[in-house]
Design a protein around this motif. Structure first.
Motif, PDB file in Angstrom:
ATOM      1  N   THR A  31       0.851  -1.181   0.000  1.00  0.00           N
ATOM      2  CA  THR A  31       0.000   0.000   0.000  1.00  0.00           C
ATOM      3  C   THR A  31       0.890   1.235   0.000  1.00  0.00           C
ATOM      4  OG1 THR A  31      -0.156  -0.235   2.403  1.00  0.00           O
ATOM      5  CG2 THR A  31      -1.987  -1.088   1.088  1.00  0.00           C
ATOM      6  N   ARG A  32       0.356   2.322  -0.502  1.00  0.00           N
ATOM      7  CA  ARG A  32       1.125   3.557  -0.686  1.00  0.00           C
ATOM      8  C   ARG A  32       1.426   4.220   0.664  1.00  0.00           C
ATOM      9  NH1 ARG A  32       0.991   4.721  -6.113  1.00  0.00           N
ATOM     10  NH2 ARG A  32      -0.705   3.694  -7.210  1.00  0.00           N
ATOM     11  N   THR A  33       2.581   3.874   1.205  1.00  0.00           N
ATOM     12  CA  THR A  33       3.087   4.540   2.404  1.00  0.00           C
ATOM     13  C   THR A  33       4.393   5.217   2.021  1.00  0.00           C
ATOM     14  OG1 THR A  33       4.356   2.599   3.114  1.00  0.00           O
ATOM     15  CG2 THR A  33       2.071   2.779   3.922  1.00  0.00           C
ATOM     16  N   ILE A  34       4.868   6.094   2.875  1.00  0.00           N
ATOM     17  CA  ILE A  34       6.109   6.810   2.566  1.00  0.00           C
ATOM     18  C   ILE A  34       7.252   5.831   2.314  1.00  0.00           C
ATOM     19  CG2 ILE A  34       7.871   8.351   3.524  1.00  0.00           C
ATOM     20  CD1 ILE A  34       5.547   9.836   4.921  1.00  0.00           C
ATOM     21  N   GLY A  35       7.413   4.861   3.197  1.00  0.00           N
ATOM     22  CA  GLY A  35       8.498   3.895   3.049  1.00  0.00           C
ATOM     23  C   GLY A  35       8.356   3.037   1.814  1.00  0.00           C
ATOM     24  N   ALA A  36       7.139   2.599   1.529  1.00  0.00           N
ATOM     25  CA  ALA A  36       6.909   1.747   0.357  1.00  0.00           C
ATOM     26  C   ALA A  36       7.195   2.503  -0.934  1.00  0.00           C
ATOM     27  CB  ALA A  36       5.475   1.228   0.360  1.00  0.00           C
ATOM     28  N   VAL A  37       6.736   3.725  -1.018  1.00  0.00           N
ATOM     29  CA  VAL A  37       6.961   4.526  -2.225  1.00  0.00           C
ATOM     30  C   VAL A  37       8.455   4.706  -2.461  1.00  0.00           C
ATOM     31  CG1 VAL A  37       6.670   6.828  -3.240  1.00  0.00           C
ATOM     32  CG2 VAL A  37       4.720   5.687  -2.160  1.00  0.00           C
ATOM     33  N   GLU A  38       9.198   4.953  -1.384  1.00  0.00           N
ATOM     34  CA  GLU A  38      10.642   5.154  -1.524  1.00  0.00           C
ATOM     35  C   GLU A  38      11.358   3.853  -1.883  1.00  0.00           C
ATOM     36  OE1 GLU A  38      14.494   6.639   1.038  1.00  0.00           O
ATOM     37  OE2 GLU A  38      12.506   7.292   1.660  1.00  0.00           O
ATOM     38  N   LEU A  39      11.120   2.791  -1.126  1.00  0.00           N
ATOM     39  CA  LEU A  39      11.838   1.539  -1.371  1.00  0.00           C
ATOM     40  C   LEU A  39      11.431   0.874  -2.680  1.00  0.00           C
ATOM     41  CD1 LEU A  39      12.098  -0.062   2.172  1.00  0.00           C
ATOM     42  CD2 LEU A  39      13.905   0.977   0.814  1.00  0.00           C
ATOM     43  N   LEU A  40      10.214   1.081  -3.116  1.00  0.00           N
ATOM     44  CA  LEU A  40       9.775   0.507  -4.391  1.00  0.00           C
ATOM     45  C   LEU A  40       9.923   1.498  -5.536  1.00  0.00           C
ATOM     46  CD1 LEU A  40       6.646  -1.525  -3.250  1.00  0.00           C
ATOM     47  CD2 LEU A  40       9.022  -2.276  -3.505  1.00  0.00           C
ATOM     48  N   GLN A  41      10.664   2.548  -5.286  1.00  0.00           N
ATOM     49  CA  GLN A  41      11.006   3.548  -6.295  1.00  0.00           C
ATOM     50  C   GLN A  41       9.770   4.014  -7.061  1.00  0.00           C
ATOM     51  OE1 GLN A  41      14.249   1.921  -8.585  1.00  0.00           O
ATOM     52  NE2 GLN A  41      15.444   1.517  -6.765  1.00  0.00           N
ATOM     53  N   ASN A  42       8.783   4.413  -6.280  1.00  0.00           N
ATOM     54  CA  ASN A  42       7.529   4.951  -6.813  1.00  0.00           C
ATOM     55  C   ASN A  42       6.815   3.978  -7.753  1.00  0.00           C
ATOM     56  OD1 ASN A  42       5.664   7.027  -6.635  1.00  0.00           O
ATOM     57  ND2 ASN A  42       6.391   8.010  -8.493  1.00  0.00           N
ATOM     58  N   GLY A  43       6.969   2.684  -7.467  1.00  0.00           N
ATOM     59  CA  GLY A  43       6.277   1.660  -8.258  1.00  0.00           C
ATOM     60  C   GLY A  43       7.102   1.017  -9.351  1.00  0.00           C
ATOM     61  N   ASP A  44       8.344   1.450  -9.527  1.00  0.00           N
ATOM     62  CA  ASP A  44       9.198   0.857 -10.566  1.00  0.00           C
ATOM     63  C   ASP A  44       9.675  -0.545 -10.201  1.00  0.00           C
ATOM     64  OD1 ASP A  44       8.949   3.098 -12.151  1.00  0.00           O
ATOM     65  OD2 ASP A  44      10.836   3.982 -11.493  1.00  0.00           O
ATOM     66  N   THR A  45       9.826  -0.810  -8.901  1.00  0.00           N
ATOM     67  CA  THR A  45      10.378  -2.106  -8.486  1.00  0.00           C
ATOM     68  C   THR A  45       9.381  -2.939  -7.686  1.00  0.00           C
ATOM     69  OG1 THR A  45      11.364  -1.175  -6.485  1.00  0.00           O
ATOM     70  CG2 THR A  45      12.725  -1.194  -8.474  1.00  0.00           C
ATOM     71  N   GLY A  46       8.120  -2.564  -7.684  1.00  0.00           N
ATOM     72  CA  GLY A  46       7.073  -3.315  -6.989  1.00  0.00           C
ATOM     73  C   GLY A  46       5.731  -2.645  -7.216  1.00  0.00           C
ATOM     74  N   CYS A  47       4.663  -3.348  -6.891  1.00  0.00           N
ATOM     75  CA  CYS A  47       3.309  -2.814  -7.083  1.00  0.00           C
ATOM     76  C   CYS A  47       2.909  -1.945  -5.891  1.00  0.00           C
ATOM     77  CB  CYS A  47       2.298  -3.949  -7.190  1.00  0.00           C
ATOM     78  SG  CYS A  47       2.362  -4.861  -8.712  1.00  0.00           S
TER      79      CYS A  47
END
Length: 100
Positions: A31-47
């Motif tokens: 889900t779109r959290t600050i940490g997820a957005v950063e670690l998943l590079q804004n969706g480039d490396t994960g959904c």
């Protein structure tokens, strides 16, 4: 073993469990959290999905059906994990220099 790592948090700062999943080469749905957005590079490396059951279910189904997308995120996870290993190695070298 799990095929996909799913995080349905309302808030995450730096989710270390994402790093662990990436080290295992698992595609990540989060889900779109600050940490997820950063670690998943804004969706480039994960959904990245909205925090509702329909969005989460749709992304699980998408990765189940789209093998090429799942493979893309598996590779992206492995590449991200290499960066963590490189950073740890650098930190260990710095620590050795400092503690001499």
């Amino acid at each position: 073993t799990a095929d996909v790592f799913l995080s349905s948090s309302y808030a995450e700062g730096l989710p270390l469990v994402f790093c662990e999943a990436q080290c295992l080469g698992k595609p990540i749905i989060a889900t779109r959290t600050i940490g997820a957005v950063e670690l998943l590079q804004n969706g480039d490396t994960g959904c990245l999905v909205n925090i509702d059951a329909d969005s989460i279910a749709a992304s699980v189904e998408l990765l189940r059906l789209k093998k090429n997308l799942r493979t893309h995120f598996e590779r992206a996870s492995k590449e991200a994990a290499k960066e963590y290993v490189n950073n740890v190695s650098k930190l260990q070298k710095i620590n050795e220099i400092i503690t001499i």
